[in-house]
Design a protein around this motif. Structure first.
Motif, PDB file in Angstrom:
ATOM      1  N   GLU A 151       0.822  -1.212   0.000  1.00 60.57           N
ATOM      2  CA  GLU A 151       0.000   0.000   0.000  1.00 60.57           C
ATOM      3  C   GLU A 151       0.856   1.261   0.000  1.00 60.57           C
ATOM      4  N   GLU A 152       2.076   1.189   0.542  1.00 62.64           N
ATOM      5  CA  GLU A 152       2.986   2.332   0.493  1.00 62.64           C
ATOM      6  C   GLU A 152       3.473   2.567  -0.932  1.00 62.64           C
ATOM      7  N   ILE A 153       3.732   1.486  -1.634  1.00 56.60           N
ATOM      8  CA  ILE A 153       4.150   1.596  -3.032  1.00 56.60           C
ATOM      9  C   ILE A 153       3.013   2.180  -3.863  1.00 56.60           C
ATOM     10  N   ASP A 154       1.823   1.665  -3.652  1.00 55.71           N
ATOM     11  CA  ASP A 154       0.665   2.138  -4.412  1.00 55.71           C
ATOM     12  C   ASP A 154       0.369   3.613  -4.161  1.00 55.71           C
ATOM     13  N   LEU A 158       5.990   8.825  -6.805  1.00 61.05           N
ATOM     14  CA  LEU A 158       7.044   8.324  -7.691  1.00 61.05           C
ATOM     15  C   LEU A 158       7.692   7.123  -7.024  1.00 61.05           C
ATOM     16  N   VAL A 159       7.954   6.090  -7.818  1.00 65.06           N
ATOM     17  CA  VAL A 159       8.590   4.869  -7.318  1.00 65.06           C
ATOM     18  C   VAL A 159       9.749   4.526  -8.250  1.00 65.06           C
ATOM     19  N   LEU A 167      17.024   9.279  -8.875  1.00 65.86           N
ATOM     20  CA  LEU A 167      17.622  10.513  -9.389  1.00 65.86           C
ATOM     21  C   LEU A 167      17.203  10.769 -10.822  1.00 65.86           C
ATOM     22  N   ASP A 168      17.085   9.719 -11.627  1.00 69.93           N
ATOM     23  CA  ASP A 168      16.594   9.894 -13.000  1.00 69.93           C
ATOM     24  C   ASP A 168      15.216  10.543 -12.990  1.00 69.93           C
ATOM     25  N   LEU A 169      14.346  10.077 -12.110  1.00 68.45           N
ATOM     26  CA  LEU A 169      13.003  10.643 -12.017  1.00 68.45           C
ATOM     27  C   LEU A 169      13.061  12.105 -11.587  1.00 68.45           C
ATOM     28  N   LEU A 170      13.895  12.426 -10.632  1.00 69.62           N
ATOM     29  CA  LEU A 170      13.981  13.788 -10.122  1.00 69.62           C
ATOM     30  C   LEU A 170      14.693  14.744 -11.069  1.00 69.62           C
ATOM     31  N   LEU A 171      15.702  14.248 -11.752  1.00 70.47           N
ATOM     32  CA  LEU A 171      16.515  15.108 -12.610  1.00 70.47           C
ATOM     33  C   LEU A 171      16.074  15.086 -14.069  1.00 70.47           C
ATOM     34  N   GLY A 172      15.098  14.229 -14.385  1.00 73.21           N
ATOM     35  CA  GLY A 172      14.553  14.214 -15.736  1.00 73.21           C
ATOM     36  C   GLY A 172      15.298  13.357 -16.729  1.00 73.21           C
ATOM     37  N   GLU A 179      11.023   2.583 -12.554  1.00 78.46           N
ATOM     38  CA  GLU A 179       9.972   1.638 -12.895  1.00 78.46           C
ATOM     39  C   GLU A 179       8.645   2.380 -12.788  1.00 78.46           C
ATOM     40  N   PRO A 180       7.658   1.975 -13.551  1.00 79.97           N
ATOM     41  CA  PRO A 180       6.382   2.664 -13.437  1.00 79.97           C
ATOM     42  C   PRO A 180       5.795   2.443 -12.055  1.00 79.97           C
ATOM     43  N   ARG A 181       4.955   3.399 -11.646  1.00 80.19           N
ATOM     44  CA  ARG A 181       4.272   3.229 -10.370  1.00 80.19           C
ATOM     45  C   ARG A 181       3.570   1.894 -10.358  1.00 80.19           C
ATOM     46  N   ALA A 182       3.532   1.268  -9.224  1.00 81.90           N
ATOM     47  CA  ALA A 182       3.031  -0.090  -9.095  1.00 81.90           C
ATOM     48  C   ALA A 182       1.616  -0.247  -9.606  1.00 81.90           C
TER      49      ALA A 182
END
Length: 187
Positions: A151-154, A158-159, A167-172, A179-182
């Motif tokens: 439930e924390e993942i869901d 951003l996951v 860092l890729d997600l944060l820095l673009g 990985e995509p959100r669960a």
């Protein structure tokens, strides 16, 4: 419009170092794979780094403040130094404003770094890390470990599977670490 990212705060146990419950022994510190590279990447980008960590073992008499400081010092030696260390020594029963999921640690770290919380991100391994970031107005990335509940993942905005992906997600950037959100993956 999203504010520029000026600081990234990390949970300590389970995110930067292998979680050893109530660790008071600097020799027991084991760095999580990719942590040193993540910190170096942020520094190279001119982004401040800090740690926000619940350390309730102090309140429960399982570790001393000096032992927590010694463990934090060892983390600094191995992958730091970090620009700020903020930790909550209280038990959950204390209902303090600093214990995650409350925003106090994130707000204190942002103040110490001279940045607005909206210019900050928090990377952690449990829902309390995400909720503290959100409550403070910061961005949040969850990097699940075996203790992270489904439930924390869901619920996480951003996951990522590891720190590089976070860092890729944060820095673009995208290097395939994220990985995509669960719940999207399950759909």
């Amino acid at each position: 419009m999203t504010s520029p990212l000026r600081a990234v705060l990390f949970d300590r146990d389970g995110t930067l170092v292998v979680d050893v419950p109530y660790n008071g022994d600097p020799d027991a510190v084991v760095v999580v794979a990719g942590a040193a590279e993540a910190i170096a990447r942020l520094r190279a980008a001119g982004i401040a780094v800090g740690v926000v960590s619940n350390q309730s073992g102090v309140a429960h008499g399982l570790v001393t403040v000096e032992e927590v400081d010694a463990v934090n010092g060892r983390v600094d030696e191995l992958i730091g130094p970090f620009d700020t260390w903020q930790y909550c020594p209280h038990a959950s029963e204390a209902r303090c404003a600093c214990r995650k999921p409350q925003p106090g640690l994130v707000l204190r770290a942002a103040r110490a770094l001279g940045v607005d919380p909206t210019e900050t991100a928090v990377i952690g391994d449990i829902g309390a890390d995400v909720r503290a970031a959100t409550a403070a107005g910061a961005r949040a990335v969850l990097v699940p470990t075996p203790v992270t509940r489904r439930e924390e993942i869901d619920a996480a905005p951003l996951v990522a599977r590891d720190l590089a992906g976070a860092l890729d997600l944060l820095l673009g950037a995208s290097t395939g670490h994220d990985e995509p959100r669960a719940r999207e993956a399950a759909a």
